[in-house]
Design a protein around this motif. Structure first.
Motif, mmCIF file in Angstrom:
data_model
loop_
_atom_site.group_PDB
_atom_site.id
_atom_site.type_symbol
_atom_site.label_atom_id
_atom_site.label_comp_id
_atom_site.label_asym_id
_atom_site.label_seq_id
_atom_site.Cartn_x
_atom_site.Cartn_y
_atom_site.Cartn_z
ATOM 1 N N GLN A 47 -0.261 2.487 -0.994
ATOM 2 C CA GLN A 47 -0.801 3.654 -0.959
ATOM 3 C C GLN A 47 0.121 4.544 -0.282
ATOM 4 O O GLN A 47 -0.059 5.840 -0.359
ATOM 5 N N HIS A 48 0.584 4.129 0.827
ATOM 6 C CA HIS A 48 1.744 4.923 2.206
ATOM 7 C C HIS A 48 2.756 4.310 2.061
ATOM 8 O O HIS A 48 3.341 2.856 2.055
ATOM 9 N N GLY A 49 3.742 5.062 1.993
ATOM 10 C CA GLY A 49 5.031 5.155 1.806
ATOM 11 C C GLY A 49 5.689 4.656 3.433
ATOM 12 O O GLY A 49 7.205 3.757 4.082
ATOM 13 N N ASP A 50 4.558 4.914 4.036
ATOM 14 C CA ASP A 50 4.955 4.628 5.791
ATOM 15 C C ASP A 50 5.287 2.581 6.042
ATOM 16 O O ASP A 50 5.687 2.185 7.224
ATOM 17 N N ILE A 51 4.205 1.870 5.823
ATOM 18 C CA ILE A 51 4.415 0.856 5.667
ATOM 19 C C ILE A 51 5.608 -0.671 4.690
ATOM 20 O O ILE A 51 5.149 0.132 3.386
ATOM 21 N N ASN A 52 6.117 -1.157 4.901
ATOM 22 C CA ASN A 52 7.057 -1.469 3.837
ATOM 23 C C ASN A 52 6.498 -2.968 4.042
ATOM 24 O O ASN A 52 6.091 -3.658 4.727
ATOM 25 N N PRO A 53 6.313 -3.551 2.802
ATOM 26 C CA PRO A 53 5.309 -3.901 1.820
ATOM 27 C C PRO A 53 6.432 -5.235 2.205
ATOM 28 O O PRO A 53 5.862 -6.789 2.406
#
Length: 217
Positions: A47-53
């Motif tokens: 949901q948020h691009g700040d966290i890289n999967p």
């Protein structure tokens, strides 16, 4: 506060560290909600691009492998007295019944118990320490530990992240469809009400009694 809501309040780096540490401690033998933290973080990443999967999955994998390895070393050194001590500290998780069930699984399945135990909450806590207590050959433990950590941590992150992306897109599409449907229902309702009002007015005018005509001499 929900776990995911709390994770939203901390920086991405802190999320990576938290996931690695919690999963590492759980794999070491401390009952912690590692799976809940991982799933919540993967959903947040979707949901948020700040966290890289990818970074998230790597941190979870490293935490799982390192935690299990430390748990193995502690179990090998501490032996069965360690399990008795854990039983006193965490009677709910390290009861004699749970230890017996985990031990029978290890004796029956060997290194596969370490691999598949990663996917079972109870065995995930026991895997490292119990493998050390039972003196499983380290190379077997290491192979099962590394493969299990990669498949469980990386796979869980990938699946939850993908499902989160699909769910978010579906919910967005559903919200637009809901808006269009609400507008159409509103227009249809307005037309129905107006039509009924006209019919009611026509019926009233048609059934109204004629005014009496005054009598003439």
């Amino acid at each position: 506060m929900h776990v995911q809501e709390w994770l939203e309040t901390i920086p991405a780096v802190a999320v990576y560290v938290l996931v690695g540490v919690v999963i590492g401690l759980e794999s070491l033998g401390i009952p912690l909600p590692g799976e809940i933290v991982l799933v919540s973080s993967a959903l947040l990443a979707s949901q948020h691009g700040d966290i890289n999967p990818y970074v998230l999955g790597a941190c979870a994998t490293v935490g799982a492998i390192v935690g299990d390895s430390i748990g193995y070393a502690i179990g090998r050194k501490g032996g069965r007295p360690l399990l008795a001590w854990l039983g006193r500290k965490f009677p709910k998780h390290f009861s004699e019944a749970n230890i017996g069930l985990a031990e029978s699984s290890f004796q029956k399945w060997g290194m596969w118990a370490v691999f598949f135990g990663r996917f079972i909450a109870l065995l995930r806590i026991f895997a490292g320490p119990l493998a050390g207590v039972l003196h499983m050959p380290y190379w077997k433990f290491l192979v099962a530990n590394v493969l299990g950590g990669i498949v469980w941590a990386g796979g869980t992150t990938a699946v939850v992240y993908s499902v989160g992306i699909v769910a978010e897109a579906w919910l967005k599409r559903f919200s637009w469809l809901g808006l269009v449907l609400a507008v159409l229902i509103g227009i249809a309702s307005m037309l129905v009400v107006r039509n009924r009002a006209r019919k009611a007015a026509a019926q009233r005018s048609g059934t109204a009694e004629p005014e009496p005509v005054p009598a003439t001499d």
